[in-house]
Design a protein around this motif. Structure first.
Motif, mmCIF file in Angstrom:
data_model
loop_
_atom_site.group_PDB
_atom_site.id
_atom_site.type_symbol
_atom_site.label_atom_id
_atom_site.label_comp_id
_atom_site.label_asym_id
_atom_site.label_seq_id
_atom_site.Cartn_x
_atom_site.Cartn_y
_atom_site.Cartn_z
ATOM 1 N N ALA A 200 -13.394 -80.216 -8.786
ATOM 2 C CA ALA A 200 -12.412 -80.595 -9.814
ATOM 3 C C ALA A 200 -12.469 -82.087 -10.098
ATOM 4 N N TRP A 201 -12.542 -82.909 -9.041
ATOM 5 C CA TRP A 201 -12.646 -84.354 -9.263
ATOM 6 C C TRP A 201 -13.989 -84.706 -9.882
ATOM 7 N N PHE A 202 -15.042 -83.993 -9.496
ATOM 8 C CA PHE A 202 -16.332 -84.220 -10.158
ATOM 9 C C PHE A 202 -16.212 -84.013 -11.659
ATOM 10 N N GLY A 203 -15.532 -82.937 -12.076
ATOM 11 C CA GLY A 203 -15.427 -82.648 -13.493
ATOM 12 C C GLY A 203 -14.840 -83.812 -14.275
ATOM 13 N N GLN A 204 -13.719 -84.329 -13.808
ATOM 14 C CA GLN A 204 -13.086 -85.446 -14.513
ATOM 15 C C GLN A 204 -13.944 -86.716 -14.432
ATOM 16 N N LEU A 205 -14.452 -87.006 -13.248
ATOM 17 C CA LEU A 205 -15.209 -88.250 -13.052
ATOM 18 C C LEU A 205 -16.577 -88.201 -13.709
ATOM 19 N N SER A 206 -17.099 -87.002 -13.963
ATOM 20 C CA SER A 206 -18.372 -86.908 -14.674
ATOM 21 C C SER A 206 -18.257 -87.526 -16.060
ATOM 22 N N GLN A 207 -17.064 -87.507 -16.624
ATOM 23 C CA GLN A 207 -16.837 -88.111 -17.935
ATOM 24 C C GLN A 207 -16.616 -89.618 -17.819
ATOM 25 N N LEU A 208 -15.848 -90.032 -16.838
ATOM 26 C CA LEU A 208 -15.608 -91.461 -16.635
ATOM 27 C C LEU A 208 -16.898 -92.202 -16.305
ATOM 28 N N ALA A 209 -17.853 -91.488 -15.721
ATOM 29 C CA ALA A 209 -19.119 -92.124 -15.343
ATOM 30 C C ALA A 209 -20.026 -92.404 -16.528
ATOM 31 N N VAL A 210 -19.755 -91.787 -17.686
ATOM 32 C CA VAL A 210 -20.612 -92.012 -18.849
ATOM 33 C C VAL A 210 -19.892 -92.737 -19.985
ATOM 34 N N ASP A 211 -18.572 -92.651 -20.062
ATOM 35 C CA ASP A 211 -17.841 -93.377 -21.102
ATOM 36 C C ASP A 211 -17.930 -94.874 -20.809
ATOM 37 N N PRO A 212 -18.115 -95.732 -21.805
ATOM 38 C CA PRO A 212 -18.483 -97.137 -21.570
ATOM 39 C C PRO A 212 -17.568 -97.904 -20.626
ATOM 40 N N THR A 213 -16.258 -97.948 -20.909
ATOM 41 C CA THR A 213 -15.370 -98.793 -20.096
ATOM 42 C C THR A 213 -15.240 -98.294 -18.660
ATOM 43 N N PRO A 214 -14.921 -97.018 -18.418
ATOM 44 C CA PRO A 214 -14.832 -96.566 -17.023
ATOM 45 C C PRO A 214 -16.184 -96.540 -16.326
ATOM 46 N N HIS A 215 -17.277 -96.367 -17.082
ATOM 47 C CA HIS A 215 -18.619 -96.462 -16.508
ATOM 48 C C HIS A 215 -18.853 -97.855 -15.924
ATOM 49 N N ASP A 216 -18.517 -98.879 -16.704
ATOM 50 C CA ASP A 216 -18.705 -100.244 -16.220
ATOM 51 C C ASP A 216 -17.873 -100.503 -14.972
ATOM 52 N N LEU A 217 -16.634 -100.004 -14.980
ATOM 53 C CA LEU A 217 -15.756 -100.184 -13.825
ATOM 54 C C LEU A 217 -16.317 -99.460 -12.607
ATOM 55 N N MET A 218 -16.840 -98.254 -12.798
ATOM 56 C CA MET A 218 -17.386 -97.490 -11.681
ATOM 57 C C MET A 218 -18.629 -98.165 -11.113
ATOM 58 N N ARG A 219 -19.496 -98.643 -11.978
ATOM 59 C CA ARG A 219 -20.698 -99.333 -11.500
ATOM 60 C C ARG A 219 -20.338 -100.551 -10.663
ATOM 61 N N GLU A 220 -19.287 -101.249 -11.069
ATOM 62 C CA GLU A 220 -18.907 -102.490 -10.378
ATOM 63 C C GLU A 220 -18.153 -102.229 -9.089
ATOM 64 N N THR A 221 -17.238 -101.251 -9.090
ATOM 65 C CA THR A 221 -16.332 -101.089 -7.957
ATOM 66 C C THR A 221 -16.620 -99.864 -7.092
ATOM 67 N N ALA A 222 -17.348 -98.869 -7.620
ATOM 68 C CA ALA A 222 -17.574 -97.624 -6.873
ATOM 69 C C ALA A 222 -18.985 -97.104 -7.107
ATOM 70 N N PRO A 223 -20.007 -97.887 -6.777
ATOM 71 C CA PRO A 223 -21.384 -97.478 -7.086
ATOM 72 C C PRO A 223 -21.843 -96.243 -6.321
ATOM 73 N N LEU A 224 -21.343 -96.057 -5.097
ATOM 74 C CA LEU A 224 -21.753 -94.866 -4.345
ATOM 75 C C LEU A 224 -21.102 -93.609 -4.916
ATOM 76 N N LEU A 225 -19.890 -93.743 -5.423
ATOM 77 C CA LEU A 225 -19.256 -92.622 -6.102
ATOM 78 C C LEU A 225 -20.089 -92.201 -7.307
ATOM 79 N N MET A 226 -20.589 -93.170 -8.053
ATOM 80 C CA MET A 226 -21.397 -92.844 -9.222
ATOM 81 C C MET A 226 -22.606 -92.003 -8.828
ATOM 82 N N ARG A 227 -23.234 -92.351 -7.706
ATOM 83 C CA ARG A 227 -24.411 -91.587 -7.267
ATOM 84 C C ARG A 227 -24.008 -90.237 -6.678
#
Length: 335
Positions: A200-227
């Protein structure tokens, strides 16, 4: 075994959730883009709400709504790489965190996608492309403009207002931090195999990982989550075990439960009370932020179902989960 048919979209968190579930459970399926009205109309006619994903079972049965779909797959394929923990207490905690993701996590997805101009522009184009690929740039852009206007116009309906934005972003950042730590230390929320809460969390975060603003935030603060998200998208090769239910929950699980106790369950209670009182809107305070929106009857049903699931727990299961829920500030809302 005959194939399932999953009609969904890459921009739909619930579609991505269900595709990942089918992949993990190794259930043969076809992934079909839900972009043809002539194909979707007869499918939507068989379900209560015309929303994706729609799953067509090998026997011709058609269903949507991801949580009932997950449970129906469990009923049809018992014990086959189940995503519901064997322990009843852990299964309840996983169901609570799944509900939290589906009903509150989606606010972060919707907010980040439609709040800022850069996100509106890219995602409206991408979502229009998914439906009209190959039909020309002008047609894609025209559809993007219409869809963007519709979605931005719906933001207040789902609680994604400027007033609520600080709270929604703060909860998203808490989730990022908790799951980034989990990715490094614990693999999944309830062991070395994924649960319905992870999907369930993957489903929501799969979108945040590609949308520009939350993608940038994830890359900066949660890079292992992104992978981690890339990996769980197809976990068909994962073999693992459920966590020993006598152990304390992982830091990520305890942290998500605490966040549910601070934000999600009080939100559900305020919504349910407003419906009971006959009001159309409600206001409450969550994590020190003022929050208001219109009532949602479906979310009152969610609270009722969570309470019913808690009430069905055995005395032994409650003995183990009550201290966990109490420490999270979640027990009173459920009991």
């Amino acid at each position: 075994m005959a194939d399932y048919k999953l009609y969904g979209g890459l921009g739909s968190p619930y579609s991505m959730k269900m595709r990942a579930v089918l992949r993990y459970r190794r259930l043969p399926h076809q992934w079909i883009s839900a972009n043809d009205p002539q194909v979707m109309a007869p499918l939507f006619a068989q379900v209560k709400a015309p929303v994706i994903p729609v799953l067509e079972f090998p026997d011709g049965t058609v269903m949507n709504d991801s949580t009932p779909l997950v449970l129906e797959l469990e009923r049809r394929h018992p014990g086959v790489r189940s995503i519901v923990p064997d322990d009843a207490g852990q299964a309840f905690l996983a169901a609570l965190l799944e509900d939290f993701a589906d009903e509150w996590g989606t606010k972060a997805m919707f907010h980040y996608r439609w709040d800022r101009e850069r996100d509106q522009r890219q995602m409206s184009q991408w979502l229009a492309f998914d439906r009209l690929k190959g039909r020309g740039r002008e047609a894609i852009q025209a559809a993007a403009d219409l869809f963007r206007a519709r979605q931005v116009g719906r933001m207040a309906l789902v609680g994604c207002t400027p007033q609520n934005a600080p709270l929604i972003e703060a909860t998203a950042q808490r989730v990022y931090a908790l799951l980034d730590r989990m990715a490094a230390e614990d693999l999944y929320l309830f062991g070395s195999r994924p649960s319905l809460a992870d999907f369930a969390w993957f489903g929501q975060l799969s979108q945040l990982a590609v949308d520009p603003t939350p993608h940038d935030l994830m890359r900066e603060t949660a890079p292992l989550l992104m992978r981690w998200l890339v990996n769980i998208d197809d976990a068909s090769g994962i073999e693992g075990e459920w966590r020993d239910p006598t152990l304390a929950p992982t830091a990520a699980t305890a942290g998500l439960l605490k966040l549910a106790g601070e934000v999600y369950l009080p939100f559900l209670q305020a919504n349910a009370q407003a419906i009971h009182d006959g009001r159309e809107t409600f206001e409450t305070e969550l994590m020190g932020h003022a929050y208001s929106q219109g009532v949602f009857r479906y979310q009152a049903k969610c609270l009722a179902e969570l309470r019913a699931a808690y009430a069905r727990l055995s005395v032994e299961a409650r003995r183990r989960v009550d201290p966990i829920l109490d420490a999270a500030g979640a027990l009173a809302a459920l009991a």
